[in-house]
Design an enzyme around this catalytic site. Structure first.
Site: not given
Length: 271
Positions: A110, A2-3, A152, A91
Site C-alpha cells: 500500500r 504492523p502495530e 476533551r 512491492h
DNA sequence: ATGCGGACCTGTTAGC
DNA sequence: TGCTAACAGGTCCGCA
C-alpha cells in the site's frame, strides 16, 4: 498488519542481522511511498555502519555515525532479511544491501510506509518530535491519561490512539485494551474517572506486552517465510469478532465505526 | 485548541 | 462464476 508489537518484534528479529553491519548499497525501486524516499538513503547511507537499531513509537531508527535511517511500516509494510541476490517480488521497494551477503528488504503493497534519512537527532525529526510516551516506559500512566483528557470531548478510543497522548496504541489494541478495562470506546475522554484511567493504562500495558511476547515467538526467524499475522489473533477478545459471543458474558459483540475506524466492544461489559 | 474529514495506495473479501 | 463495492493493522494535513 504492523502495530507496535509487530514493529518491536521486527526490531528484535532484525537486530542481529543489521547491527554492526556496513551498508554496501541501497536499491530503491519505488521511491514514492507516503513520503518520497530520502535522497540520503542512496546518497549517504552506503559505506556507513549500522550502529544500533532503536524503536520510537512505530518508527524503526537505524543509527549511523552520520545520521539515522527512519523507517515506518505503514499499514502493509514489512522488513525481511534475504540473500542479496534473491529476486525481488512485487512491492519490494527498497533493499539495504549489507556486507554480510544479505539485504534488508522492504515490502509495502500500500506504500503507506516511509524510508527517510536524517542527520542529527532522529527524535527531533518532525515526524517524531511531537510523540508522547512509550506505553511500556515509566512515563506512561493512568494519571497522565486522566490529566490530559480533562475537557476533551473526543471518544476515549480516539484519545488513546492519539500519538501525542501515548504512542503505539493502534486500532486493534485500542479495542482490546478498552474491553479489558470495561470502558465503552464511545465514551467521552473527559468524562472518565481517574480510577478507570488507571485500569485502562494497565490494560494497554498488558495487552501490548502480551502481544510482543507472542510476536517474538512466531517471527523470530526473519530469513524464513514472510511473517504471517495470526499469532496473536487467538488472544484477541473483541477485534474482528462482530456478532460473536463476548468471552465474559456471551452477549453478541458490537461493531461500530468510531473516528472512521472499525471498533469492537461488548455493550454489556463496557460502560 | 480541538475534532473532524480527506488524503495517500493496493490487495482481499463480501455481497449482489 | 464474475463484477463491484467495501474494507484493511497508520498517520499527516488542512479546515472549521
Amino acid at each position: 498488519m504492523p502495530e507496535l508489537p509487530e514493529v518491536e518484534t521486527s526490531r528484535l528479529g532484525l537486530t542481529p542481522h543489521v547491527v554492526g553491519r556496513t551498508v554496501e548499497k541501497a536499491i530503491v525501486r519505488q521511491k514514492r511511498l507516503r513520503q518520497t524516499v530520502s535522497a540520503g538513503v542512496t546518497g549517504t547511507l552506503p559505506g556507513l555502519r549500522l550502529d544500533a537499531l532503536r524503536r520510537r513509537a512505530k518508527y524503526l531508527l537505524f543509527d549511523t555515525a552520520k545520521g539515522t535511517l527512519i523507517v515506518h511500516l505503514g499499514m502493509s509494510g514489512s522488513l525481511r532479511i534475504v540473500q542479496r541476490d534473491e529476486p525481488p517480488m512485487a512491492h519490494d521497494h527498497v533493499d539495504i544491501v549489507l556486507d554480510s551477503g544479505r539485504a534488508m528488504r522492504f515490502r509495502d503493497p500500500r506504500r503507506f510506509g516511509c524510508f527517510l534519512w536524517t542527520r542529527g537527532d532522529a527524535l527531533q525529526h518532525k515526524l517524531l518530535s511531537h510523540l508522547g510516551p512509550e506505553p511500556l516506559s515509566g512515563d506512561f500512566s493512568g494519571e497522565r491519561l486522566y490529566a490530559l483528557s480533562r475537557k476533551r470531548r473526543t471518544a476515549v478510543k480516539n484519545f488513546i490512539m492519539d500519538g501525542r497522548i501515548v504512542v503505539g496504541v493502534g486500532n486493534i489494541y485500542a479495542s482490546e485494551a478498552l474491553f479489558r478495562a470495561g470502558i465503552d470506546p464511545r465514551r467521552q475522554a473527559g468524562r472518565i474517572s481517574r480510577a478507570r484511567y488507571d485500569k485502562l493504562a494497565a490494560a494497554i500495558v498488558d495487552v501490548l506486552g502480551a502481544a510482543i511476547v507472542q510476536g517474538g515467538t512466531s517471527l523470530r526467524d526473519f530469513t524464513g517465510q514472510d511473517g504471517q499475522p495470526g499469532y496473536f489473533q487467538q488472544k484477541l477478545n473483541v477485534y474482528g469478532r462482530a456478532d460473536g459471543p463476548c468471552v465474559v458474558c456471551k452477549a453478541p459483540l458490537r461493531q461500530q465505526v468510531i473516528g472512521q475506524r472499525s471498533s469492537f466492544f461488548c455493550t454489556n461489559c463496557q460502560k
